[in-house]
Scaffold this active site. Structure first.
Site, short mmCIF file in Angstrom:
data_model
loop_
_atom_site.label_atom_id
_atom_site.label_comp_id
_atom_site.label_asym_id
_atom_site.label_seq_id
_atom_site.Cartn_x
_atom_site.Cartn_y
_atom_site.Cartn_z
N HIS A 120 0.82 -1.22 0.00
CA HIS A 120 0.00 0.00 0.00
C HIS A 120 0.85 1.27 0.00
CE1 HIS A 120 0.48 -0.24 4.51
NE2 HIS A 120 0.47 1.07 4.40
N ASP B 261 0.53 -7.61 1.47
CA ASP B 261 0.88 -6.21 1.63
C ASP B 261 2.40 -6.01 1.64
OD1 ASP B 261 0.32 -3.50 1.83
OD2 ASP B 261 0.29 -3.51 4.02
N SER C 43 4.60 2.64 7.92
CA SER C 43 4.33 1.47 7.10
C SER C 43 5.54 1.11 6.25
CB SER C 43 3.14 1.74 6.18
OG SER C 43 1.95 1.89 6.93
#
Length: 409
Positions: A140, A170, A254
């Site tokens: 993402h 992911d 992230s």
């Protein structure tokens, strides 16, 4: 009345004899005290102060001034405090391997002008080979990027090439020139982690302004299964297997590293649970789970997974009316996965599966919903494997065997 007056006068009448004795005793005590002070001060000034050592966690110098009482001189002693802990050693080892990633997205406005926008995240340099270096991050973080740029710990910015990305786990892998890369992270063993073990998160929360931020916490839980809605339709499509930590993980973290006290990467930070009533629940992809995915993305740009070639719907999301009248399931069967469509010439098609069939078992394991089906398929099987399937068709339980292919699901 006379008694009261006599008593009153006797209490407050001066007692000359007693007062004189008290005064002499006080004077004598003062003289003796003064002599003791005069004779003991030289002795006290010659006493050595015992040395002491402080051993906490960082490097510092403490100056301690002691005043001698008679000659006015001042002596100074330096006390070395070592505050270089296991945490700082771990950060020193892995910190520069954590980089910033800028997702640049170009678009054209109404006037035909090109605009750039996008977001930022983090990544971990895990390998150098020849003139190339490789970085793992989240899917993402790089999704829909026109260009990708990597920011190193010293502020240097270099262009990056996306080698591959996987929406289900992911994870994504980038390639950059190796000449500017100085530090490569070492992977640890996430299977050995225990709740309560200290961990450190490194990343770029809220963008590059806070690049290289370090937060500390513990492993709050292992093998957590978190439902993930891949296509954003409000229904979970997958269960991410993650580590839970209370180390602060914020937007921009992230793709960054979760490291152990040895400075080894044991997780790739992925997400947090953000609710008003929730605090301190960060989630990280275990590195042992991520490693084979990273390897596939680096070498082939995709993850080779077995697929059946069907579109699915969990029975528990279908109304009881359709369960009975459309799928024709027995009344006591309220679970399983209904086939909405079969791709022509796919593994499912070749095995004879059809639309409205309801899969309830794979290789002897009960399948309750689409997440169960995908977990068994992706985690237990490989391309080319055989898969035994039990399913209901028009209310009757049947069985077939599929030879799994590698087509796109």
């Amino acid at each position: 009345m006379g008694y009261y007056d006599d008593d009153h006068q006797s209490r407050y009448k001066p007692q000359s004899g007693r007062r004189s004795g008290t005064f002499l005793a006080s004077l004598l005590g003062a003289i003796i005290g003064a002599l003791l002070v005069i004779f003991t001060i030289p002795t006290l000034s010659k006493l050595d102060v015992l040395p002491y050592k402080i051993e906490p966690s960082n490097q510092a110098a403490v100056t301690d001034k002691e005043k001698a009482s008679e000659d006015g001189t001042t002596s100074t002693r330096n006390v070395s405090i070592d505050v270089y802990s296991g945490i700082t050693k771990a950060v020193d080892k892995a910190g520069d391997a954590v980089v910033g990633i800028t997702n640049i997205q170009q678009s054209t406005n109404f006037w035909g002008q090109t605009q750039e926008s996008g977001g930022t995240g983090s990544g971990v340099v895990y390998k150098k080979a020849g003139d190339k270096a490789y970085i793992v991050t989240n899917h993402h973080v790089v999704a829909d990027a026109t260009e990708l740029e990597v920011s190193l710990s010293d502020g240097t910015k270099i262009p990056a090439k996306l080698l591959g990305s996987d929406i289900w786990t992911d994870l994504a892998v980038l390639e950059v020139p190796a000449d500017k890369i100085k530090v490569v992270a070492e992977f640890g063993n996430s299977d050995k982690l225990k709740p309560g073990e200290p961990v450190i998160a490194i990343g770029n929360p809220l963008g590059l302004t806070f690049s290289g931020s370090v937060t500390q916490g513990i492993i709050s839980g292992t093998e957590r299964a978190i439902p993930v809605d891949i296509n954003q339709d409000g229904t979970p499509d997958w269960q991410a297997e993650v580590l839970q930590t209370d180390a602060a993980i914020n937007p921009g973290n992230s793709g960054g590293a979760l490291i152990n006290i040895e400075g080894q990467v044991i997780g790739i930070n992925s997400m947090k649970i953000a609710q008003n009533a929730v605090e301190g629940i960060g989630l990280s992809i275990p590195i042992n789970y991520a490693s084979p995915i990273i390897d596939d993305l680096e070498k082939t740009g995709e993850v080779k997974r077995p697929v059946m070639g069907v579109e699915l719907a969990s029975v528990n999301e279908i109304s009881s009316n359709h369960q009975q009248n459309t799928l024709k399931l027995p009344k006591d069967v309220t679970y399983g996965v209904a086939i909405r469509r079969v791709q022509p010439n796919s593994a499912a098609d070749k095995a004879g599966l059809k639309e409205l069939d309801v899969i309830v078992e794979m290789d002897g394991k009960e399948i309750r919903d689409a997440v169960d089906l995908r977990k068994h398929l992706y985690n237990q099987k490989k391309v080319g494997d055989e898969l035994k399937v039990k399913f209901y068709r028009s209310g009757k339980l049947q069985e077939t065997t599929l030879k799994l292919g590698g087509e796109t699901l």
